[in-house]
Design an enzyme around this catalytic site. Sequence first.
Site, PDB file in Angstrom:
ATOM      1  N   HIS A   1       0.851  -1.198   0.000  1.00  0.00           N
ATOM      2  CA  HIS A   1       0.000   0.000   0.000  1.00  0.00           C
ATOM      3  C   HIS A   1       0.880   1.239   0.000  1.00  0.00           C
ATOM      4  O   HIS A   1       2.082   1.167   0.208  1.00  0.00           O
ATOM      5  CB  HIS A   1      -1.012  -0.011   1.150  1.00  0.00           C
ATOM      6  CG  HIS A   1      -0.419   0.081   2.518  1.00  0.00           C
ATOM      7  ND1 HIS A   1       0.399  -0.885   3.062  1.00  0.00           N
ATOM      8  CD2 HIS A   1      -0.550   1.039   3.483  1.00  0.00           C
ATOM      9  CE1 HIS A   1       0.738  -0.534   4.296  1.00  0.00           C
ATOM     10  NE2 HIS A   1       0.192   0.629   4.569  1.00  0.00           N
TER      11      HIS A   1
ATOM     12  N   HIS B   1       1.273   3.969   1.830  1.00  0.00           N
ATOM     13  CA  HIS B   1       1.716   4.778   2.974  1.00  0.00           C
ATOM     14  C   HIS B   1       3.237   4.950   2.975  1.00  0.00           C
ATOM     15  O   HIS B   1       3.987   4.034   2.640  1.00  0.00           O
ATOM     16  CB  HIS B   1       1.233   4.164   4.292  1.00  0.00           C
ATOM     17  CG  HIS B   1      -0.238   4.326   4.506  1.00  0.00           C
ATOM     18  ND1 HIS B   1      -0.954   3.605   5.437  1.00  0.00           N
ATOM     19  CD2 HIS B   1      -1.139   5.148   3.886  1.00  0.00           C
ATOM     20  CE1 HIS B   1      -2.232   3.960   5.385  1.00  0.00           C
ATOM     21  NE2 HIS B   1      -2.368   4.889   4.452  1.00  0.00           N
TER      22      HIS B   1
ATOM     23  N   ASP C   1       5.608   4.995   5.107  1.00  0.00           N
ATOM     24  CA  ASP C   1       6.525   4.084   5.809  1.00  0.00           C
ATOM     25  C   ASP C   1       6.650   2.724   5.111  1.00  0.00           C
ATOM     26  O   ASP C   1       7.364   1.846   5.593  1.00  0.00           O
ATOM     27  CB  ASP C   1       6.103   3.915   7.277  1.00  0.00           C
ATOM     28  CG  ASP C   1       4.716   3.326   7.431  1.00  0.00           C
ATOM     29  OD1 ASP C   1       3.797   3.719   6.688  1.00  0.00           O
ATOM     30  OD2 ASP C   1       4.537   2.458   8.318  1.00  0.00           O
ATOM     31  N   HIS C   2       5.987   2.560   3.976  1.00  0.00           N
ATOM     32  CA  HIS C   2       6.127   1.318   3.189  1.00  0.00           C
ATOM     33  C   HIS C   2       6.790   1.554   1.831  1.00  0.00           C
ATOM     34  O   HIS C   2       7.157   0.603   1.159  1.00  0.00           O
ATOM     35  CB  HIS C   2       4.751   0.649   2.994  1.00  0.00           C
ATOM     36  CG  HIS C   2       4.176   0.161   4.288  1.00  0.00           C
ATOM     37  ND1 HIS C   2       4.194  -1.164   4.661  1.00  0.00           N
ATOM     38  CD2 HIS C   2       3.637   0.839   5.325  1.00  0.00           C
ATOM     39  CE1 HIS C   2       3.663  -1.282   5.868  1.00  0.00           C
ATOM     40  NE2 HIS C   2       3.307  -0.074   6.294  1.00  0.00           N
TER      41      HIS C   2
ATOM     42  N   HIS D   1      -7.522  -0.931   5.864  1.00  0.00           N
ATOM     43  CA  HIS D   1      -6.490  -0.033   6.399  1.00  0.00           C
ATOM     44  C   HIS D   1      -6.379   1.190   5.491  1.00  0.00           C
ATOM     45  O   HIS D   1      -6.223   2.311   5.958  1.00  0.00           O
ATOM     46  CB  HIS D   1      -5.172  -0.789   6.488  1.00  0.00           C
ATOM     47  CG  HIS D   1      -4.017   0.067   6.878  1.00  0.00           C
ATOM     48  ND1 HIS D   1      -3.940   0.674   8.110  1.00  0.00           N
ATOM     49  CD2 HIS D   1      -2.899   0.436   6.195  1.00  0.00           C
ATOM     50  CE1 HIS D   1      -2.809   1.376   8.160  1.00  0.00           C
ATOM     51  NE2 HIS D   1      -2.169   1.251   7.015  1.00  0.00           N
TER      52      HIS D   1
ATOM     53  N   ASP E   1      -0.416  -4.083   6.261  1.00  0.00           N
ATOM     54  CA  ASP E   1      -1.039  -3.502   7.455  1.00  0.00           C
ATOM     55  C   ASP E   1      -2.500  -3.931   7.579  1.00  0.00           C
ATOM     56  O   ASP E   1      -3.304  -3.237   8.198  1.00  0.00           O
ATOM     57  CB  ASP E   1      -0.941  -1.973   7.427  1.00  0.00           C
ATOM     58  CG  ASP E   1       0.489  -1.499   7.627  1.00  0.00           C
ATOM     59  OD1 ASP E   1       1.394  -2.342   7.748  1.00  0.00           O
ATOM     60  OD2 ASP E   1       0.697  -0.269   7.657  1.00  0.00           O
TER      61      ASP E   1
ATOM     62  N   HIS F   1       4.150  -4.600  10.435  1.00  0.00           N
ATOM     63  CA  HIS F   1       4.605  -3.939  11.665  1.00  0.00           C
ATOM     64  C   HIS F   1       4.660  -4.956  12.788  1.00  0.00           C
ATOM     65  O   HIS F   1       3.919  -5.951  12.787  1.00  0.00           O
ATOM     66  CB  HIS F   1       3.636  -2.831  12.102  1.00  0.00           C
ATOM     67  CG  HIS F   1       3.651  -1.627  11.221  1.00  0.00           C
ATOM     68  ND1 HIS F   1       4.488  -0.556  11.431  1.00  0.00           N
ATOM     69  CD2 HIS F   1       2.924  -1.338  10.118  1.00  0.00           C
ATOM     70  CE1 HIS F   1       4.268   0.358  10.488  1.00  0.00           C
ATOM     71  NE2 HIS F   1       3.324  -0.090   9.679  1.00  0.00           N
TER      72      HIS F   1
END
Length: 255
Positions: free
Chosen positions: A56, A58, A60-61, A114, A133, A171
């Site tokens: 996805h 986001h 942090d990915h 998410h 996530d 995570h």
Amino acid sequence: MPAEIRVFRCLEDNIGALVHDPATDACAAIDAPEEGPILKVLDETGWRLSDILVTHRHMDHVQGIEALKARFGCRVTAPAKAAGEVPAVDATVRDGDTVRVGSLSADVWETPGHCRDHIAFWFAADGAVFAGDTLFTLGCGRVSESSYAEMWTSLSRLARLPDAARVYSGHDYTLSNARFALAVEPGNAALRARAAEAEQAKADGRFLIPSTIGEEKATNPFLRAGDPAVARSAGHEGADPAAVFQALREWKNRF
Ligand SMILES: [Zn+2]
């Protein structure tokens, strides 16, 4: 030949993963949270990065993608629904598509909840699902953009994988998830054992990823929304599991 998989920490609590095909030497990173830890594992293993599979959009990915692509020229595969929001994309995929990493192959599952673009990669022959996530060890991602009902549908779909399927999540929130799970089901013996195992893992510098679908169905409250004791604990005795799921997720947000 079965896939070789390595998981490792990135950033604060992200989990990086590399999937290597020993037959062809192809190697995929599942998401790219941070370049440094990925380079370190590539260096330790001698693997060369050929692919990045994005769950996805986001930050942090995806924030390591451009540096890794510049270094390795790897192919970046991202959800079609995240088009334009993931850097340096070469291919986009939708539900039902197949992604190949050398001779390995993964089914693409759209798992909105998410976020609306979220996908999971199911390497059926290897019994491994990269759930990003959507599903965590003892927990699940926060719901945004999509509805609770969509997230429940996504989680239910993952729960129908074989019990032995290994779940690689994006995570490590296991200890805080365990505290919440115990608040929901203080009498669940399998959960209590799992929470103790998570504490021990933390003390040893390990983490409980991958998990398995069977373990999650026995201990993860979000996959147990159909259980009468969980529904009662969530204040929704007799309610539809999707409604119980929403109550649990909202409770966790406040927890
Ligand atoms: Zn996310």
